[in-house]
Design a protein around this motif. Structure first.
Motif, short mmCIF file in Angstrom:
data_model
loop_
_atom_site.label_atom_id
_atom_site.label_comp_id
_atom_site.label_asym_id
_atom_site.label_seq_id
_atom_site.Cartn_x
_atom_site.Cartn_y
_atom_site.Cartn_z
N ASP A 1 0.81 -1.22 0.00
CA ASP A 1 0.00 0.00 0.00
C ASP A 1 0.84 1.27 0.00
N LYS A 2 2.00 1.22 -0.64
CA LYS A 2 2.88 2.39 -0.72
C LYS A 2 3.41 2.52 -2.15
N PRO A 3 2.55 2.88 -3.12
CA PRO A 3 3.00 2.95 -4.52
C PRO A 3 4.07 4.01 -4.78
N LEU A 4 4.22 4.98 -3.89
CA LEU A 4 5.26 6.01 -4.08
C LEU A 4 6.60 5.58 -3.52
N LEU A 5 6.71 4.33 -3.09
CA LEU A 5 7.96 3.83 -2.51
C LEU A 5 9.13 4.06 -3.45
N TYR A 6 8.94 3.87 -4.74
CA TYR A 6 10.05 3.89 -5.69
C TYR A 6 10.46 5.32 -6.05
N GLU A 7 9.50 6.20 -6.22
CA GLU A 7 9.82 7.58 -6.55
C GLU A 7 10.29 8.34 -5.32
N LYS A 8 9.60 8.16 -4.21
CA LYS A 8 9.90 8.94 -3.02
C LYS A 8 10.95 8.28 -2.13
N GLY A 9 10.86 6.96 -1.99
CA GLY A 9 11.79 6.26 -1.12
C GLY A 9 13.10 5.90 -1.80
N TRP A 10 12.99 5.30 -2.99
CA TRP A 10 14.20 4.87 -3.71
C TRP A 10 14.82 6.00 -4.54
N ASN A 11 14.06 7.06 -4.76
CA ASN A 11 14.49 8.16 -5.65
C ASN A 11 14.65 7.70 -7.09
#
Length: 751
Positions: free
Chosen positions: A341-351
């Motif tokens: 439930d965190k689709p922004l993991l890659y853009e926001k978390g992984w950059n």
């Protein structure tokens, strides 16, 4: 910043354009370029009402929302070209500015693939379709019923079902719907897969098990090609020099056997597991970013519009999976990271810098990039493989091919689903990012490898929240179990049992319950003759066990030979919820009894007996780790869980509010350390109470320089009688933050 929606008329066509005035006039021109293919320098934009021509100096916040787009006539263009031939610096300047915008600005202007092609050499428009086509047949690999059956056999289904139902019971849901159960089971499947599948950075030597070093690629063997292992990596052992082969298998059933790989193998295999349990998978192909897969639950209703539906998305090559358990909403799942439930993991978390995220299913192809970004303008600047119009055409054509032969009813259903998903994607794009959620960088894979792929992010290692919701403690069973120890110990004193005899009886009881815990949860039933040597005591002790068995939803009977028979007496989920708690509590009781010098009535108090434990309150904390380190984990009575505050070492707090208007005088409380990391234990804290909802606080206890010597160590703190009755308690904890920024506690109990 003003958000505008313009209706732009060009020839016989109208375009609905959403625009942010902060982006500037040039951005609007590039947006129109992507829709009409009219280059920005050949556009004339007029206000429909008065034919006023817009320019960079125009106030775009105040003009009418109806505009006209006109292409400059050929004579004007020829004149402009002549001027450009006399001095081509202006065109060069625009190129330089565009490059600067792309490379230097923190917020790139949202020019589209069309604009990239206008300024550079156009890509072959068939390139995009060539990248997508092979995966249309790939998704059919998950449909083999024999493969699905073989996959299911590798899963501890009973164990995952039990964990799923217990997770719901901890929320107070003992009568979950089918949707709730399926949701919970899929999450347990995700967590199990995370633990059972192995990540391969460099494979160990097949001969001695030693570390290896890459030797490049090798030629695939026929046995490897049979399972799609066309790419084979070679590694030489650092000790015995043996060569170890690492074929990158593409057959998901082969991956069920090997249970190892990297991004692609993880998501490929996890998709098969999803399909095996009734989830329809669709593979996601993220160009320059990775693969994804998407799953929607099949076994609900034949139509999408009347019932809740579930969809699971998985990022294959970049290890993502998504699930949508509620109609109209997709929920992201990542099998490599164990995050959901965190689709922004890659853009926001992984950059990560996204460009295309394309879903391929047996019923069509979908562009779902907007679900994974909140920087659509920047993403558009990187979508340069083909034009947006060509992309839409490719997606539409392949989808039509996939749906040939479908019934009109099914086609109508799919079209409704497509429409709703498109609406959801637009909502996702405009939704506000939750700034209180800290998304970690990539955790799977070697650190140097993650850094090389620019996926390390900020270095945060966990998913955490600095803005926790108020959570309800469903811990009545913990208090009830603690209370049932009183009749057992009291009866032992009445029967003049020695401390060693009591310990022996409780150890036998614990062993029987441990055996019971390891049995299938719906049919738990066990017999034991372990009490036979205590047969003379059992008639007297048996009544004291009654409350404990009842608290566990069990029933126990002794026969004439001293054999005890234990079986379910109620809801098996309540038994599953309670058994871990009672086993941990019995361990602590045995330890405390062994430390008790004088076992008599006077000893039947804390810490030996834990009577009048407060339960069923609400909890709020300064922060928590998601999903397993949430605040209520400190009150669930289990050693398997803990409350973890990612920034707690610099100061943290947790409050417990009693339900209703009941007031309590706190006489004691207990802290228990968690499973690891002693540096995260609290050292100093203040306990406060409030009787007016937190407007005023009274100090109830204060501790300094507290040290815990063991893991799962429980310490009891007596509160000096204050006569103050409260319904809200607060712990303010501080510790030395030099070694670790976190604070964690295994349990908090209030009496």
């Amino acid at each position: 910043m003003v958000a505008r929606r313009f209706l732009v008329q060009h020839k016989e066509t109208s375009f609905d354009v959403e625009y942010d005035t902060e982006d500037g006039f040039e951005v609007l021109k590039f947006q129109l370029f992507s829709l009409t293919s009219i280059p920005p320098d050949e556009q004339k934009i007029c206000v429909s009402e008065d034919d006023r021509i817009l320019s960079e100096d125009s106030d775009l916040t105040a003009i009418s929302d109806k505009l006209r787009l006109i292409s400059i006539d050929e004579d004007s263009k020829e004149e402009e070209k002549g001027q450009s031939s006399r001095n081509d610096n202006s065109f060069a300047k625009s190129d330089e500015e565009l490059a600067r915008l792309l490379q230097g600005f923190s917020r790139a202007i949202p020019f589209t693939p069309n604009s990239q092609q206008f300024l550079n050499n156009p890509e072959d428009q068939g390139q995009f379709e060539k990248k997508i086509r092979p995966y249309v047949s790939q998704v059919l690999m998950y449909e083999d019923p024999n493969h699905q059956a073989a996959t299911r056999k590798t899963v501890p289904i009973n164990e995952l079902e039990e964990k799923a139902l217990v997770s719901l019971a901890k929320e107070g849901n003992f009568r979950p719907s089918k949707n709730d159960q399926d949701h919970a089971f899929l999450l347990q499947l995700l967590f199990w897969f995370k633990q059972s599948f192995s990540w391969v950075h460099t494979p160990p030597c097949e001969g001695c098990g030693g570390a290896t070093l890459s030797q490049g690629m090798g030629v695939a063997l026929p046995s490897e090609l049979l399972y799609g292992g066309a790419r084979v990596e070679l590694y030489r052992c650092n000790f015995c020099s043996r060569i170890t082969r690492f074929p990158r298998y593409n057959d998901p059933l082969k991956l069920v056997e090997t249970r190892r790989g990297r991004c692609g193998e993880w998501a490929n295999c996890f998709t098969l597991y999803c399909r095996a349990f009734g989830y329809e998978a669709r593979l996601f192909y993220g160009l320059e970013f990775g693969f994804l897969l998407d799953v929607k639950e099949l076994n609900l209703a034949p139509t999408f519009s009347q019932q809740l539906q579930k969809k699971v998305q998985g990022l294959s090559k970049e290890v993502l999976s998504d699930v949508n358990f509620h109609w109209h909403r997709w929920m992201h799942l990542d099998p490599c990271e164990g995050i959901y439930d965190k689709p922004l993991l890659y853009e926001k978390g992984w950059n990560k810098k996204l460009n295309y995220v394309i879903a391929i299913a047996k019923d069509g192809v979908y562009d779902v990039t907007k679900r994974y970004t909140r920087k659509w303008h920047e993403v558009l600047s990187r979508r340069n493989i083909t034009t947006e119009n060509t992309l839409s055409a490719v997606v539409s054509n392949i989808t039509k091919e996939c749906r040939k032969g479908f019934t009109s009813q099914l086609l109508s259903t799919l079209e409704d689903r497509d429409r709703i998903e498109l609406e959801a994607l637009e909502r996702d794009l405009r939704s506000v990012d939750d700034g209180s959620i800290s998304l970690p960088g990539r955790l799977s894979g070697d650190k140097e490898w993650r850094i090389a792929r620019s996926e390390f992010g900020s270095g945060d290692s966990t998913l955490s929240s600095s803005s926790c919701p108020v959570r309800v403690c469903k811990d009545e069973h913990v208090t009830r179990i603690y209370d049932t120890f009183f009749p057992i110990l009291f009866q032992s004193v009445e029967n003049s049992l020695s401390r060693s005899e009591v310990v022996e009886i409780i150890e036998i009881l614990k062993d029987i319950l441990m055996h019971l815990k390891n049995l299938p949860f719906r049919t738990r039933k066990a017999s034991s003759n372990s009490f036979a040597k205590k047969q003379n005591l059992m008639p007297k002790m048996l009544p004291s066990f009654g409350d404990l068995f009842e608290a566990l939803s069990l029933k126990g009977d002794f026969d004439s030979d001293g054999r005890i028979h234990i079986s379910l007496a109620g809801d098996p989920v309540k038994t599953s919820l309670s058994l871990p708690v009672v086993l941990d509590a019995l361990d602590e009781l045995i330890r405390d009894l062994k430390r008790c010098n004088d076992f008599n009535k006077d000893s039947l108090t804390l810490p030996l007996l834990k009577l009048n434990r407060i339960s069923s309150g609400t909890v709020l904390a300064s922060g928590e780790e998601l999903p397993f380190g949430i605040a209520t984990a400190a009150f669930d009575g289990s050693h398997l869980s803990k409350w973890e505050e990612p920034n707690g070492a610099r100061g943290s707090w947790i409050t417990y509010k009693v339900m209703g208007q009941v007031m309590h005088e706190l006489v004691a409380y207990e802290f228990m350390t968690a499973n690891d990391c002693p540096e995260r234990d609290p050292m100093e804290w203040v306990v406060e109470g409030s009787a007016d909802g937190g407007s005023t606080w009274h100090v109830l206890d204060k501790q300094n320089s507290q040290m815990f010597d063991e893991r799962f160590q429980r310490k009891t703190y007596q509160v000096k009688s204050t006569g103050i009755k409260c319904n809200l308690f607060r712990f303010l904890a501080v510790r030395d933050a030099q070694e670790n920024s976190r604070l964690q506690l295994g349990s908090i109990d209030l009496y």
